[in-house]
Design an enzyme around this catalytic site. Structure first.
Site, PDB file in Angstrom:
ATOM      1  N   GLU A 113      -4.459   0.032  11.266  1.00 52.95           N
ATOM      2  CA  GLU A 113      -4.589   1.478  11.336  1.00 52.95           C
ATOM      3  C   GLU A 113      -5.900   1.830  10.643  1.00 52.95           C
ATOM      4  O   GLU A 113      -6.123   1.422   9.498  1.00 52.95           O
ATOM      5  CB  GLU A 113      -3.416   2.148  10.607  1.00 52.95           C
TER       6      GLU A 113
ATOM      7  N   ARG B 270       4.626 -10.643   3.969  1.00 48.48           N
ATOM      8  CA  ARG B 270       3.310 -10.110   3.648  1.00 48.48           C
ATOM      9  C   ARG B 270       2.751 -10.827   2.420  1.00 48.48           C
ATOM     10  O   ARG B 270       3.475 -11.389   1.616  1.00 48.48           O
ATOM     11  CB  ARG B 270       3.335  -8.606   3.466  1.00 48.48           C
TER      12      ARG B 270
ATOM     13  N   LYS C   3      -3.097   0.195   1.002  1.00 46.02           N
ATOM     14  CA  LYS C   3      -4.288   1.013   1.174  1.00 46.02           C
ATOM     15  C   LYS C   3      -4.153   2.346   0.441  1.00 46.02           C
ATOM     16  O   LYS C   3      -5.123   2.900  -0.045  1.00 46.02           O
ATOM     17  CB  LYS C   3      -4.517   1.277   2.675  1.00 46.02           C
TER      18      LYS C   3
HETATM   19  P1  ATP Z   1      -1.079  -1.140   3.836  1.00 46.37           P
HETATM   20  O1  ATP Z   1       0.355  -0.976   3.450  1.00 46.37           O
HETATM   21  O2  ATP Z   1      -1.873  -1.946   2.882  1.00 46.37           O
HETATM   22  O3  ATP Z   1      -1.734   0.143   4.201  1.00 46.37           O
HETATM   23  P2  ATP Z   1      -0.535  -1.643   6.534  1.00 46.37           P
HETATM   24  O4  ATP Z   1       0.446  -2.653   6.963  1.00 46.37           O
HETATM   25  O5  ATP Z   1      -0.143  -0.234   6.618  1.00 46.37           O
HETATM   26  O6  ATP Z   1      -1.033  -2.043   5.108  1.00 46.37           O
HETATM   27  P3  ATP Z   1      -2.144  -1.844   8.851  1.00 46.37           P
HETATM   28  O7  ATP Z   1      -3.529  -1.399   9.063  1.00 46.37           O
HETATM   29  O8  ATP Z   1      -1.059  -1.158   9.560  1.00 46.37           O
HETATM   30  O9  ATP Z   1      -1.886  -1.786   7.284  1.00 46.37           O
HETATM   31  O10 ATP Z   1      -2.033  -3.411   9.041  1.00 46.37           O
HETATM   32  C1  ATP Z   1      -2.631  -4.157  10.084  1.00 46.37           C
HETATM   33  C2  ATP Z   1      -1.959  -5.493  10.154  1.00 46.37           C
HETATM   34  O11 ATP Z   1      -2.122  -6.200   8.945  1.00 46.37           O
HETATM   35  C3  ATP Z   1      -0.459  -5.346  10.378  1.00 46.37           C
HETATM   36  O12 ATP Z   1      -0.073  -6.245  11.392  1.00 46.37           O
HETATM   37  C4  ATP Z   1       0.138  -5.701   9.057  1.00 46.37           C
HETATM   38  O13 ATP Z   1       1.396  -6.298   9.232  1.00 46.37           O
HETATM   39  C5  ATP Z   1      -0.876  -6.653   8.462  1.00 46.37           C
HETATM   40  N1  ATP Z   1      -0.841  -6.612   7.001  1.00 46.37           N
HETATM   41  C6  ATP Z   1      -1.028  -5.541   6.208  1.00 46.37           C
HETATM   42  N2  ATP Z   1      -0.866  -5.862   4.899  1.00 46.37           N
HETATM   43  C7  ATP Z   1      -0.572  -7.183   4.867  1.00 46.37           C
HETATM   44  C8  ATP Z   1      -0.290  -8.120   3.829  1.00 46.37           C
HETATM   45  N3  ATP Z   1      -0.271  -7.755   2.542  1.00 46.37           N
HETATM   46  N4  ATP Z   1      -0.033  -9.405   4.168  1.00 46.37           N
HETATM   47  C9  ATP Z   1      -0.061  -9.773   5.459  1.00 46.37           C
HETATM   48  N5  ATP Z   1      -0.310  -8.953   6.489  1.00 46.37           N
HETATM   49  C10 ATP Z   1      -0.566  -7.666   6.214  1.00 46.37           C
HETATM   50 MG    MG Z   2       0.431   0.692   8.431  1.00 42.64          MG
END
Ligand code: ATP
Ligand code: MG
Length: 559
Positions: free
Chosen positions: A40, A264, A274
């Site tokens: 995102e 994760r 984020k």
């Molecule tokens: P955050 O909670 O840090 O904002 P998010 O999952 O909302 O992370 P996205 O931009 O939606 O962030 O994530 C893009 C991809 O990265 C998704 O497929 C997500 O599952 C993966 N991802 C995000 N954080 C992690 C993590 N800590 N470990 C492994 N994969 C991750």
């Molecule tokens: Mg997300």
């Protein structure tokens, strides 16, 4: 002793559970592997994303498939092109290239058409309840929810209202579109989930074209399906979403993408969300997303991490089915491994004491030959000026040394790296008793590791010639969080109460002259001190170096 996953070379490592799934399906005749990385664009990528990138691109590569980059841009309020650009740059820097670049917003029209189709088939309805009312009537894990009074609207009425939602006739929150599934479903997410909400917000790509936006659950699976993704990997907390992911695909009868969940990445002393990282930036705890203390990819790059080290880290961490917390020491181990092979050695003194070599001629300057990288013969040698006055590190001298102290002390000898043996004859102090200068004599026969009478000296210390030294700024970093995890906080506190006040120490160092010519991003090992990378804040007058990592390996010792 059996080796752990982290110690195994990639080729010796057993298949992870995702590779097993892929190999099983290929054995059954599946010919194609397609993945996607779906960020995102609401912030910069962090080391957790790096793991997901290595996984998605890595699996596609391993099985001859392809991996798309898809921006999951369904939430216009928090998203921005600044983030889109940085995400692309970071993926490329990590060493991956996407087969195609897509945006969930490219599919808004198709998603809308599918919603209309579901309405026509009696599988979706417009609800006039507020989001709060919907939440209150959702029931609990043990009790069924209550059906909306608007659940049985006619198809015609639903079609009309949904079209008017899109046309902008209603205010934010006035209506939503919901899937008609089962208000008594044991999985709460299946209790008539919201598919669309009204949001009069400007979108960074579609502008003001839309005022209704699809929810994650309604968008993600269908986007996967449109792109014909075979393996849609996401983190564990999405496992409860899987039935809904499957439901939409099944009801619409479209390409059957499948979702798989992995743990994760969590790192000690680091926050990974984020939202929290944005808070650090907004509250000026750090100087920006690329502050070298941040766990973002831009920050790690600025700090001196290499793509190889991050890929090695992702490989060692592997993919697990259960959540765990990885020690920050493992990440540091990986960058040390890589920099040890590629970084040229230099000498710099961070906390100097001046040494005067009283029997060395006053105007003499020698060029001492130094090996650039003992791990890489091709890196060659360089010449470093040596003179009567040098700086050594303050803690390489002790006036009253303990027994096994092999560095410099009164009456004792030490070797200057690549140069001579010196003996300390006299210690000069100021009125406070602080040592300001050491007067030493050198053994002229002791160049190139020898000595005048074959005596051996254990200690070797680094040095820099005083008249040739260039002053540089060095930035030494420590963990941002004092506690192990950003989630592990006492009642009434937040992770902000655990910020390490000493995460940045700035010093003036005295470096050998060749460092003045370094370019931004160049990486070195400052002998005996650590790995450093030249920072973008450097000016023509003053170079700035970030310490990437110290030389001390805490991870290997811990095991
Ligand atoms: P955050 O909670 O840090 O904002 P998010 O999952 O909302 O992370 P996205 O931009 O939606 O962030 O994530 C893009 C991809 O990265 C998704 O497929 C997500 O599952 C993966 N991802 C995000 N954080 C992690 C993590 N800590 N470990 C492994 N994969 C991750
Ligand atoms: Mg997300």
């Amino acid at each position: 002793m059996e080796k752990t996953n982290e110690e195994l070379a990639p080729a010796e490592r057993p298949l992870n559970f995702l590779e097993e799934i892929i190999e099983e399906s290929m054995a059954k005749g599946e010919k194609r592997v397609q993945t996607r990385f779906p960020p995102e664009p609401n912030g910069y990528l962090h080391i957790g994303h790096a793991k997901s990138i290595c996984l998605n691109f890595g699996l596609a590569k391993k099985y001859g498939g392809k991996c798309n980059l898809r921006f999951d841009d369904t939430n216009p309020v928090k998203e921005d092109v600044e983030y889109v650009d940085s995400i692309k740059e970071d993926i490329k820097w990590l060493g991956f290239d996407w087969a195609a670049e897509y945006y969930a917003s490219d599919y808004f029209e198709q998603l809308y058409d599918w919603a209309v189709e579901l309405i026509k088939r009696g599988k979706a309805y417009v609800d006039d309840q507020t989001q709060e009312e919907i939440r209150q009537r959702r029931g609990t894990v043990t009790e069924p929810g209550e059906e909306s009074p608007w659940r049985d609207r006619s198809v015609e009425e639903n079609l009309d209202l949904f079209a008017r939602m899109r046309a902008g006739e209603f205010a934010d929150g006035e209506k939503v579109l919901r899937a008609k599934i089962d208000m008594a479903h044991p999985n709460m997410l299946m209790r008539d989930p919201i598919m669309y909400r009204i949001l009069h917000a400007h979108h960074h790509r579609t502008g003001d074209k839309w005022c209704i936006y699809p929810m994650y659950d309604y968008a993600h699976g269908q986007c996967d399906s449109i792109e014909r993704v075979t393996h849609s990997m996401c983190t564990l907390e999405f496992d409860v979403h899987r039935p809904l992911y499957d439901w939409f695909i099944q009801e619409l009868g479209i390409f059957p993408s499948h979702q798989y969940e992995f743990a994760r990445l969590n790192l000690t002393h680091t926050m990974m969300s984020k939202r929290k990282l944005l808070q650090l930036v907004q509250n000026k705890v750090v100087t920006g997303w690329d502050d070298p203390r941040m766990p973002t990819i831009v920050a790690l790059r600025r700090r001196g991490y290499t793509p190889e080290s991050l890929r090695m880290f992702a490989e060692k961490v592997g993919v697990a089915k259960r959540d765990n917390v990885i020690d920050l020491g493992l990440l540091e181990f990986c960058v040390r491994e890589d920099l040890n092979k590629i970084a040229e050695r230099r000498m710099a003194v961070l906390d100097p004491i001046k040494v005067v070599i009283t029997n060395y001629p006053e105007d003499k300057v020698e060029e001492v030959e130094c090996v650039n990288n003992p791990e890489d013969e091709a890196a060659g040698k360089r010449r470093v000026p040596f003179s009567r006055e040098i700086y050594i590190e303050r803690d390489d001298f002790m006036e009253e040394p303990p027994k096994k102290y092999f560095r410099l002390s009164p009456g004792k000898e030490v070797r200057l790296r690549y140069a001579y043996l010196i003996r300390c004859d006299e210690v000069i102090k100021d009125t406070d008793g602080t040592v300001t200068e050491l007067r030493c004599t050198y053994d002229p026969e002791s160049g190139h590791g020898g000595s005048s009478d074959g005596r051996r000296v254990k200690g070797v210390i680094h040095w820099v010639s005083v008249p040739h030294a260039v002053k540089t700024e060095v930035r030494l970093f420590d963990r941002l969080l004092l506690n192990d995890s950003a989630d592990d906080v006492e009642e009434g506190k937040t992770f902000m109460d655990y910020i390490n006040p000493d995460s940045l120490v700035v010093k003036t160092a005295y470096a050998e002259p060749s460092l003045a010519d370094a370019s931004i991003g160049d990486k070195f090992q400052f002998e005996r001190i650590g790995y450093f990378c030249k920072d973008k804040d450097s000016t023509a007058e003053r170079a700035v170096f970030n310490r990437t990592v110290t030389l001390k390996d805490s991870w290997a010792k811990m095991k």
